[in-house]
Each structure stands twice: as C-alpha cells, then as structure tokens.
Design a protein around this motif. Structure first.
Motif, mmCIF file in Angstrom:
data_model
loop_
_atom_site.group_PDB
_atom_site.id
_atom_site.type_symbol
_atom_site.label_atom_id
_atom_site.label_comp_id
_atom_site.label_asym_id
_atom_site.label_seq_id
_atom_site.Cartn_x
_atom_site.Cartn_y
_atom_site.Cartn_z
ATOM 1 N N PRO A 1 11.869 47.097 -20.254
ATOM 2 C CA PRO A 1 11.175 47.809 -21.338
ATOM 3 C C PRO A 1 9.734 48.204 -20.998
ATOM 4 O O PRO A 1 9.274 49.269 -21.410
ATOM 5 N N PHE A 2 9.028 47.375 -20.232
ATOM 6 C CA PHE A 2 7.658 47.736 -19.864
ATOM 7 C C PHE A 2 7.646 48.983 -18.988
ATOM 8 O O PHE A 2 6.844 49.897 -19.196
ATOM 9 N N SER A 3 8.541 49.037 -18.006
ATOM 10 C CA SER A 3 8.621 50.225 -17.146
ATOM 11 C C SER A 3 9.022 51.449 -17.950
ATOM 12 O O SER A 3 8.498 52.541 -17.733
ATOM 13 N N GLU A 4 9.945 51.269 -18.863
ATOM 14 C CA GLU A 4 10.362 52.376 -19.727
ATOM 15 C C GLU A 4 9.153 52.922 -20.488
ATOM 16 O O GLU A 4 8.942 54.131 -20.572
ATOM 17 N N TRP A 5 8.333 52.039 -21.013
ATOM 18 C CA TRP A 5 7.129 52.445 -21.733
ATOM 19 C C TRP A 5 6.110 53.076 -20.785
ATOM 20 O O TRP A 5 5.520 54.112 -21.086
ATOM 21 N N LEU A 6 5.910 52.446 -19.630
ATOM 22 C CA LEU A 6 4.909 52.920 -18.677
ATOM 23 C C LEU A 6 5.213 54.339 -18.203
ATOM 24 O O LEU A 6 4.314 55.170 -18.095
ATOM 25 N N TRP A 7 6.466 54.622 -17.930
ATOM 26 C CA TRP A 7 6.835 55.960 -17.460
ATOM 27 C C TRP A 7 6.724 56.988 -18.587
ATOM 28 O O TRP A 7 6.629 58.177 -18.329
ATOM 29 N N GLY A 8 6.746 56.557 -19.815
ATOM 30 C CA GLY A 8 6.462 57.431 -20.951
ATOM 31 C C GLY A 8 7.365 58.642 -21.101
ATOM 32 O O GLY A 8 6.925 59.692 -21.562
#
Length: 128
Positions: free
Chosen positions: A50-57
């Motif tokens: 989920p953090f990567s999903e958010w980071l990639w935006g």
C-alpha cells in the motif's frame, strides 16, 4: 526546510515519471496505430504494498493513463485486468515490471546514455 521538501518531491516525481517512459521505444515517424504506439511507448510498475501504491500516485498505471487520459486515476486499478485481457486477445504485450526492476532499468539506460561515446554525425544541440 521547504526547499528540501520541494527538491525531494521533484526528484521523486521525476524518477517515477521517467522510469515509466524513458526505457521504451521512441518513434521517429508518425504512428498510425495509436493504441499500439501507447502500448510500446510506456510501461507499468507493479507495486508491492500500500505504501508503494500511494507513493507512485497512480503513475504505476501508465498504460491505462496513456490510453484513457481523462479517466480518473482511482479507476485505473479496475481497468488493468480489462486492458491485460485486451492485450492478450490482440497479440500485444502488456508491459509491466516490478517497481524496483523498473527503476533499475531506467538507471541502467541513463548510465548507458551518459557513457556512450559522442557521435560526430549528430546534429548540433544549439544554433549558435
């Protein structure tokens, strides 16, 4: 402190945007098959948490974005399996790499370009 945040955000944005575009085909001529051109000129990132999903935006869904640029990005995840099926049924590659593999691919391409010998037949980059 604000300057540091702006620089970090700019660096992260540039890294994410370039990694999904720069390592793909470049076209010198007009491409008459617009869908195929989009599939060849960009690549998705497979995020792992989920953090990567958010980071990639939303930038991890570049294929979906290029084909449907006005679609809200929160819908790209729902479009992804439909686009994968379309590609499979039409003999097109659905290009996707893991997020770190994609970043490594981009870094290698940038390194290779930086280390490439100069071309004497290259056009000038400035007019003066």
């Amino acid at each position: 402190v604000a300057v540091g945040h702006v620089l970090l955000a700019g660096f992260m944005s540039a890294t994410i945007v370039t990694s999904t575009h720069q390592t793909e085909e470049l076209f010198e001529d007009v491409q008459h098959d617009w869908v195929r051109a989009q599939l060849l000129s960009t690549r998705n990132a497979a995020t792992t948490n989920p953090f990567s999903e958010w980071l990639w935006g939303g930038m991890q869904y570049q294929l979906e974005h290029h084909l449907f640029p006005t679609m809200p990005r929160y819908r790209y995840r729902l479009l992804q399996p439909i686009l994968r099926k379309f590609c499979a049924e039409n003999g097109q590659e659905y290009r996707i790499d893991g997020e770190f593999a994609l970043l490594a691919r981009n870094w290698k391409m940038l390194r290779d370009v930086a280390l490439a010998p100069p071309r004497n037949d290259a056009p000038p980059t400035r007019s003066d």
